[in-house]
Design a protein around this motif. Structure first.
Motif, PDB file in Angstrom:
ATOM      1  N   ARG A 159       0.815  -1.223   0.000  1.00 30.13           N
ATOM      2  CA  ARG A 159       0.000   0.000   0.000  1.00 30.13           C
ATOM      3  C   ARG A 159       0.846   1.269   0.000  1.00 30.13           C
ATOM      4  O   ARG A 159       0.533   2.239  -0.717  1.00 30.13           O
ATOM      5  N   PHE A 160       1.913   1.286   0.784  1.00 35.18           N
ATOM      6  CA  PHE A 160       2.667   2.524   0.964  1.00 35.18           C
ATOM      7  C   PHE A 160       4.118   2.430   0.492  1.00 35.18           C
ATOM      8  O   PHE A 160       4.832   3.437   0.513  1.00 35.18           O
ATOM      9  N   GLY A 161       4.575   1.253   0.113  1.00 34.14           N
ATOM     10  CA  GLY A 161       5.978   1.064  -0.202  1.00 34.14           C
ATOM     11  C   GLY A 161       6.470   1.863  -1.391  1.00 34.14           C
ATOM     12  O   GLY A 161       5.888   1.793  -2.477  1.00 34.14           O
ATOM     13  N   LYS A 162       7.549   2.622  -1.189  1.00 34.71           N
ATOM     14  CA  LYS A 162       8.166   3.389  -2.267  1.00 34.71           C
ATOM     15  C   LYS A 162       9.690   3.274  -2.252  1.00 34.71           C
ATOM     16  O   LYS A 162      10.321   3.191  -3.299  1.00 34.71           O
ATOM     17  N   THR A 163      10.253   3.280  -1.037  1.00 32.20           N
ATOM     18  CA  THR A 163      11.709   3.293  -0.905  1.00 32.20           C
ATOM     19  C   THR A 163      12.252   1.880  -0.746  1.00 32.20           C
ATOM     20  O   THR A 163      11.904   1.181   0.215  1.00 32.20           O
ATOM     21  N   PRO A 164      13.097   1.407  -1.670  1.00 33.46           N
ATOM     22  CA  PRO A 164      13.654   0.052  -1.560  1.00 33.46           C
ATOM     23  C   PRO A 164      14.440  -0.115  -0.252  1.00 33.46           C
ATOM     24  O   PRO A 164      15.202   0.771   0.139  1.00 33.46           O
ATOM     25  N   LEU A 165      14.233  -1.246   0.399  1.00 35.39           N
ATOM     26  CA  LEU A 165      14.930  -1.527   1.652  1.00 35.39           C
ATOM     27  C   LEU A 165      16.302  -2.130   1.384  1.00 35.39           C
ATOM     28  O   LEU A 165      17.311  -1.704   1.950  1.00 35.39           O
ATOM     29  N   ALA A 166      16.326  -3.145   0.533  1.00 35.60           N
ATOM     30  CA  ALA A 166      17.583  -3.818   0.176  1.00 35.60           C
ATOM     31  C   ALA A 166      17.432  -4.332  -1.247  1.00 35.60           C
ATOM     32  O   ALA A 166      17.202  -5.520  -1.467  1.00 35.60           O
ATOM     33  N   PRO A 167      17.526  -3.429  -2.220  1.00 37.85           N
ATOM     34  CA  PRO A 167      17.219  -3.778  -3.611  1.00 37.85           C
ATOM     35  C   PRO A 167      18.037  -4.923  -4.193  1.00 37.85           C
ATOM     36  O   PRO A 167      17.547  -5.662  -5.041  1.00 37.85           O
ATOM     37  N   VAL A 168      19.262  -5.074  -3.715  1.00 41.10           N
ATOM     38  CA  VAL A 168      20.094  -6.159  -4.245  1.00 41.10           C
ATOM     39  C   VAL A 168      19.612  -7.508  -3.724  1.00 41.10           C
ATOM     40  O   VAL A 168      19.550  -8.489  -4.471  1.00 41.10           O
ATOM     41  N   LEU A 169      19.245  -7.573  -2.444  1.00 40.93           N
ATOM     42  CA  LEU A 169      18.844  -8.841  -1.834  1.00 40.93           C
ATOM     43  C   LEU A 169      17.386  -9.170  -2.110  1.00 40.93           C
ATOM     44  O   LEU A 169      17.049 -10.323  -2.396  1.00 40.93           O
ATOM     45  N   SER A 170      16.516  -8.167  -1.992  1.00 41.20           N
ATOM     46  CA  SER A 170      15.073  -8.404  -2.136  1.00 41.20           C
ATOM     47  C   SER A 170      14.427  -7.141  -2.700  1.00 41.20           C
ATOM     48  O   SER A 170      14.004  -6.263  -1.939  1.00 41.20           O
ATOM     49  N   PRO A 171      14.324  -7.052  -4.015  1.00 37.98           N
ATOM     50  CA  PRO A 171      13.872  -5.820  -4.680  1.00 37.98           C
ATOM     51  C   PRO A 171      12.480  -5.351  -4.275  1.00 37.98           C
ATOM     52  O   PRO A 171      12.183  -4.163  -4.347  1.00 37.98           O
ATOM     53  N   LYS A 172      11.601  -6.254  -3.848  1.00 35.88           N
ATOM     54  CA  LYS A 172      10.223  -5.884  -3.555  1.00 35.88           C
ATOM     55  C   LYS A 172      10.027  -5.331  -2.146  1.00 35.88           C
ATOM     56  O   LYS A 172       8.988  -4.757  -1.843  1.00 35.88           O
ATOM     57  N   LYS A 173      10.996  -5.527  -1.277  1.00 41.73           N
ATOM     58  CA  LYS A 173      10.844  -5.054   0.104  1.00 41.73           C
ATOM     59  C   LYS A 173      11.158  -3.560   0.177  1.00 41.73           C
ATOM     60  O   LYS A 173      12.101  -3.078  -0.461  1.00 41.73           O
ATOM     61  N   THR A 174      10.364  -2.844   0.960  1.00 38.64           N
ATOM     62  CA  THR A 174      10.521  -1.403   1.070  1.00 38.64           C
ATOM     63  C   THR A 174      10.733  -0.976   2.521  1.00 38.64           C
ATOM     64  O   THR A 174      10.372  -1.698   3.462  1.00 38.64           O
ATOM     65  N   VAL A 175      11.294   0.222   2.680  1.00 34.73           N
ATOM     66  CA  VAL A 175      11.505   0.780   4.013  1.00 34.73           C
ATOM     67  C   VAL A 175      10.164   1.003   4.697  1.00 34.73           C
ATOM     68  O   VAL A 175       9.986   0.698   5.886  1.00 34.73           O
ATOM     69  N   GLU A 176       9.194   1.528   3.928  1.00 39.43           N
ATOM     70  CA  GLU A 176       7.875   1.788   4.496  1.00 39.43           C
ATOM     71  C   GLU A 176       7.220   0.501   4.982  1.00 39.43           C
ATOM     72  O   GLU A 176       6.620   0.459   6.075  1.00 39.43           O
ATOM     73  N   GLY A 177       7.336  -0.553   4.183  1.00 40.89           N
ATOM     74  CA  GLY A 177       6.775  -1.839   4.578  1.00 40.89           C
ATOM     75  C   GLY A 177       7.435  -2.380   5.829  1.00 40.89           C
ATOM     76  O   GLY A 177       6.761  -2.904   6.725  1.00 40.89           O
ATOM     77  N   ALA A 178       8.760  -2.231   5.920  1.00 40.39           N
ATOM     78  CA  ALA A 178       9.498  -2.724   7.082  1.00 40.39           C
ATOM     79  C   ALA A 178       9.088  -1.970   8.344  1.00 40.39           C
ATOM     80  O   ALA A 178       8.887  -2.570   9.403  1.00 40.39           O
ATOM     81  N   VAL A 179       8.947  -0.647   8.235  1.00 39.36           N
ATOM     82  CA  VAL A 179       8.560   0.160   9.399  1.00 39.36           C
ATOM     83  C   VAL A 179       7.166  -0.228   9.866  1.00 39.36           C
ATOM     84  O   VAL A 179       6.924  -0.416  11.074  1.00 39.36           O
ATOM     85  N   ILE A 180       6.229  -0.356   8.929  1.00 38.89           N
ATOM     86  CA  ILE A 180       4.867  -0.761   9.287  1.00 38.89           C
ATOM     87  C   ILE A 180       4.879  -2.168   9.872  1.00 38.89           C
ATOM     88  O   ILE A 180       4.148  -2.467  10.830  1.00 38.89           O
ATOM     89  N   GLY A 181       5.727  -3.035   9.336  1.00 35.39           N
ATOM     90  CA  GLY A 181       5.842  -4.392   9.859  1.00 35.39           C
ATOM     91  C   GLY A 181       6.348  -4.426  11.279  1.00 35.39           C
ATOM     92  O   GLY A 181       5.836  -5.161  12.124  1.00 35.39           O
ATOM     93  N   VAL A 182       7.362  -3.614  11.568  1.00 35.26           N
ATOM     94  CA  VAL A 182       7.920  -3.550  12.929  1.00 35.26           C
ATOM     95  C   VAL A 182       6.855  -3.069  13.914  1.00 35.26           C
ATOM     96  O   VAL A 182       6.670  -3.654  14.991  1.00 35.26           O
ATOM     97  N   ILE A 183       6.141  -2.026  13.534  1.00 34.66           N
ATOM     98  CA  ILE A 183       5.085  -1.510  14.413  1.00 34.66           C
ATOM     99  C   ILE A 183       3.990  -2.558  14.604  1.00 34.66           C
ATOM    100  O   ILE A 183       3.523  -2.792  15.729  1.00 34.66           O
ATOM    101  N   GLY A 184       3.597  -3.214  13.505  1.00 36.57           N
ATOM    102  CA  GLY A 184       2.563  -4.240  13.587  1.00 36.57           C
ATOM    103  C   GLY A 184       2.981  -5.417  14.449  1.00 36.57           C
ATOM    104  O   GLY A 184       2.168  -5.972  15.193  1.00 36.57           O
ATOM    105  N   GLY A 185       4.267  -5.794  14.353  1.00 35.50           N
ATOM    106  CA  GLY A 185       4.763  -6.901  15.164  1.00 35.50           C
ATOM    107  C   GLY A 185       4.753  -6.565  16.645  1.00 35.50           C
ATOM    108  O   GLY A 185       4.366  -7.401  17.480  1.00 35.50           O
ATOM    109  N   ILE A 186       5.153  -5.352  16.982  1.00 35.70           N
ATOM    110  CA  ILE A 186       5.164  -4.934  18.386  1.00 35.70           C
ATOM    111  C   ILE A 186       3.752  -4.897  18.953  1.00 35.70           C
ATOM    112  O   ILE A 186       3.489  -5.410  20.047  1.00 35.70           O
ATOM    113  N   VAL A 187       2.831  -4.306  18.203  1.00 35.89           N
ATOM    114  CA  VAL A 187       1.447  -4.200  18.672  1.00 35.89           C
ATOM    115  C   VAL A 187       0.822  -5.581  18.821  1.00 35.89           C
ATOM    116  O   VAL A 187       0.144  -5.876  19.823  1.00 35.89           O
ATOM    117  N   SER A 188       1.044  -6.454  17.847  1.00 33.51           N
ATOM    118  CA  SER A 188       0.481  -7.811  17.897  1.00 33.51           C
ATOM    119  C   SER A 188       0.988  -8.566  19.117  1.00 33.51           C
ATOM    120  O   SER A 188       0.215  -9.215  19.832  1.00 33.51           O
TER     121      SER A 188
END
Length: 272
Positions: A159-188
């Motif tokens: 939904r919000f991903g724009k900035t690549p997190l680690a384009p060489v290792l995993s092109p589809k992962k984004t910084v925005e997705g990782a941040v939302i994931g971290v917050i979601g993991g903590i809340v869960s």
């Protein structure tokens, strides 16, 4: 969309089975974990198929099962013996197959051992965590940390991903997705901590550290696949998580989060 539908179907089938096994504990949980760990270890060994570094699946898979069984039975000597035998047998077999190629035999022995350490022990740690006082609560916290981070990162990235997190290792992962994931993991995880009456400063520290570790675990597995030029880890006929790749693709975050939480609970104490 086809991949998304496969993911949803897999989750609808697999999640109730995993939660039921977690609730029951004991042999039902050990059998399920042993099955998944065996397939994961096999996938790990096959990653280097045809290369000098390829591990021995015929040694690694039984050793992983022995480690899981050792933690279920509470017999540490069993996993110590299993590791010793695994190293000795693998090196001997490879020396018999490739006489005078000591370096190759050492590499294959190391890869075999790495598969057991990477898959077998974290799988066994899940069993150990379930056996702790209030073990079901702690196990659900571990699962919430892993699945919460992964799920929120997936949908947040879409939904919000724009900035690549680690384009060489995993092109589809984004910084925005990782941040939302971290917050979601903590809340869960916090929800399960609160429900189990285990909220404390140390517990909060643990659930704040684990989600970033989960993200790194995902990237680490991507790095392994990149190293061996593999798109996903699934094996023909053993694709038990359709839409998610292989077992390694599904548990890459779980193995590191479980290890972190097990060490945290063991070293700090379960009376968090």
């Amino acid at each position: 969309m086809a991949n998304f539908n496969q993911r949803v179907t897999t989750a609808l089938i697999g999640l109730p089975i995993a939660l039921l096994a977690a609730y029951l504990g004991g042999w039902p949980m050990t059998i399920l974990i042993g099955l998944i760990a065996a397939i994961g270890t096999l996938e790990f060994c096959v990653l280097a198929h045809g290369q000098d570094i390829q591990g021995s699946a015929i040694v690694a898979v039984p050793t992983t099962l022995a480690v899981v069984l050792a933690f279920h039975l509470g017999i540490p000597a069993l996993w110590v013996l299993a590791l010793a035998l695994a190293v000795s047998i693998t090196f001997l077999l490879e020396m018999l197959r490739h006489p005078r190629q000591i370096r190759r035999s050492l590499l294959q022995t190391g890869m075999t051992l790495a598969g057991v350490l990477y898959i077998g022990f974290p799988s066994a740690f899940l069993i150990a965590i379930r056996g702790l006082p209030d073990g079901l609560t702690w196990l659900m916290v571990v699962l919430a940390l892993t699945w919460g981070t992964d799920t929120f990162a997936y949908f947040g990235g879409r939904r919000f991903g724009k900035t690549p997190l680690a384009p060489v290792l995993s092109p589809k992962k984004t910084v925005e997705g990782a941040v939302i994931g971290v917050i979601g993991g903590i809340v869960s995880a916090f929800i399960f901590l609160a429900a189990g009456g285990k909220v404390s400063l140390l517990a909060l520290v643990m659930i704040c550290i684990a989600p970033p570790v989960a993200v790194m675990g995902d990237l680490f597995e991507s790095a392994i696949k990149r190293f061996f030029h593999i798109k996903d880890s699934h094996l023909a006929g053993l694709d038990i998580f359709p839409g998610h790749g292989g077992v390694l693709d599904r548990i890459d975050a779980l193995v590191v989060v479980t290890t972190l939480c097990y060490l945290f609970l063991s070293l700090i104490g379960v009376a968090l």
